[in-house]
Write a protein that holds these residues in place. Sequence first.
Motif, short mmCIF file in Angstrom:
data_model
loop_
_atom_site.label_atom_id
_atom_site.label_comp_id
_atom_site.label_asym_id
_atom_site.label_seq_id
_atom_site.Cartn_x
_atom_site.Cartn_y
_atom_site.Cartn_z
N ALA A 3 0.89 -1.38 0.01
CA ALA A 3 0.29 0.07 0.08
C ALA A 3 1.12 1.01 0.09
O ALA A 3 1.91 1.54 0.70
CB ALA A 3 -0.95 0.46 1.18
N ARG A 9 -2.27 -0.56 -5.40
CA ARG A 9 -3.08 -1.37 -4.72
C ARG A 9 -2.30 -1.88 -2.81
O ARG A 9 -0.95 -1.77 -3.19
CB ARG A 9 -3.79 -2.43 -5.37
CG ARG A 9 -4.86 -2.32 -6.40
CD ARG A 9 -4.73 -3.11 -7.55
NE ARG A 9 -3.79 -4.48 -6.97
CZ ARG A 9 -4.25 -5.26 -7.87
NH1 ARG A 9 -4.91 -5.46 -9.00
NH2 ARG A 9 -2.88 -6.54 -7.39
N THR A 10 -3.01 -2.37 -2.50
CA THR A 10 -2.25 -2.64 -0.99
C THR A 10 -2.69 -4.56 -1.85
O THR A 10 -3.31 -5.03 -2.30
CB THR A 10 -3.42 -3.08 -0.22
OG1 THR A 10 -3.71 -0.95 0.26
CG2 THR A 10 -2.91 -3.23 1.19
N GLU A 12 -1.50 -8.88 -1.54
CA GLU A 12 -2.99 -9.26 -0.91
C GLU A 12 -2.56 -9.61 0.06
O GLU A 12 -2.85 -10.13 1.05
CB GLU A 12 -3.18 -10.63 -1.79
CG GLU A 12 -4.21 -11.48 -1.54
CD GLU A 12 -3.60 -13.00 -2.42
OE1 GLU A 12 -4.53 -14.02 -2.00
OE2 GLU A 12 -3.58 -12.81 -3.60
N ARG A 14 -1.20 -8.08 2.21
CA ARG A 14 -1.31 -7.25 3.58
C ARG A 14 -2.51 -6.92 4.26
O ARG A 14 -2.74 -6.75 4.86
CB ARG A 14 -0.35 -5.71 3.20
CG ARG A 14 -1.08 -5.11 4.40
CD ARG A 14 -0.40 -2.89 3.51
NE ARG A 14 0.06 -2.13 4.43
CZ ARG A 14 -0.74 -2.02 5.44
NH1 ARG A 14 -1.98 -1.60 5.08
NH2 ARG A 14 -1.17 -0.95 6.58
N SER A 15 -3.11 -7.42 2.77
CA SER A 15 -5.09 -7.13 3.25
C SER A 15 -5.03 -8.38 4.21
O SER A 15 -5.92 -8.49 5.26
CB SER A 15 -5.74 -7.30 1.78
OG SER A 15 -5.36 -5.99 1.38
N ARG A 16 -4.33 -9.47 3.95
CA ARG A 16 -4.87 -10.54 4.00
C ARG A 16 -4.33 -10.68 5.92
O ARG A 16 -5.03 -11.47 6.87
CB ARG A 16 -4.36 -12.17 3.75
CG ARG A 16 -4.51 -12.96 2.85
CD ARG A 16 -4.30 -14.44 2.63
NE ARG A 16 -3.30 -14.67 2.66
CZ ARG A 16 -2.40 -14.32 1.85
NH1 ARG A 16 -2.81 -14.05 0.27
NH2 ARG A 16 -0.92 -14.94 1.80
N GLY A 19 -6.50 -8.36 7.82
CA GLY A 19 -7.73 -9.15 8.08
C GLY A 19 -7.65 -9.80 9.20
O GLY A 19 -8.60 -9.70 9.83
N GLN A 66 -8.01 1.04 9.91
CA GLN A 66 -8.98 0.80 9.05
C GLN A 66 -10.76 0.77 10.47
O GLN A 66 -11.51 0.98 9.49
CB GLN A 66 -8.62 -0.95 9.37
CG GLN A 66 -9.82 -1.57 8.28
CD GLN A 66 -9.50 -2.58 7.91
OE1 GLN A 66 -8.63 -2.91 7.09
NE2 GLN A 66 -9.66 -4.07 8.98
#
Length: 192
Positions: A3, A9-10, A12, A14-16, A19, A66
């Motif tokens: 990010a 885009r962030t 995948e 980092r998103s995982r 999350g 977030q």
Amino acid sequence: MSASTGGARTSEARSRLLGTATRIFYAEGIHSVGVDRIVEEAHVTRATLYRHFKGKEELVLAYLQQADQGIRGQIEAVRAQGLPARDTVLAVSRTITQGIRSPGFRGCAFLNAAAEYPDPAHPVHQAVLAHRTWFLETAVDLLAQAHCAPADAAGRHFVMLRDGAMAAGCLFDPALISDTFLHGVEGILPPR
């Protein structure tokens, strides 16, 4: 790709990570969860975690950021409806009760984090205070538009009602707590 500013885009991974951390931190608390568990459940390596976050504290701050963005988004979505001021306050209040009634509700992420990070100088505590300052200012603004006087006192009252509802909502019947909260908000607002 990580990010970054400028619309990138962030990744995948980092998103995982975020999350997974969000889910576990909210459900079980921040201090009780180690980075090894987050790495394992996010299906990434420890090196991947440290490529995206300098450490657990930075991951905690991203979790709170977030959550902050989510709450800001809910309030802005209500404001964008162009409702009369009184109805806007009530619609914001209903979004709070939707959270209380949601499966897995465990209170306010910010109050929970403040309980785990009581040192006012700690960056996590500072993030909590920044969010709460914004939330109070937003409540005061909404209530001023709804002709509550004095709006600052009404805003503090609203935040205290919300805090009580968030604490009680995970201990008692969420429907009853939600109804009680909404009734309390009605009591702050001037009569129709």
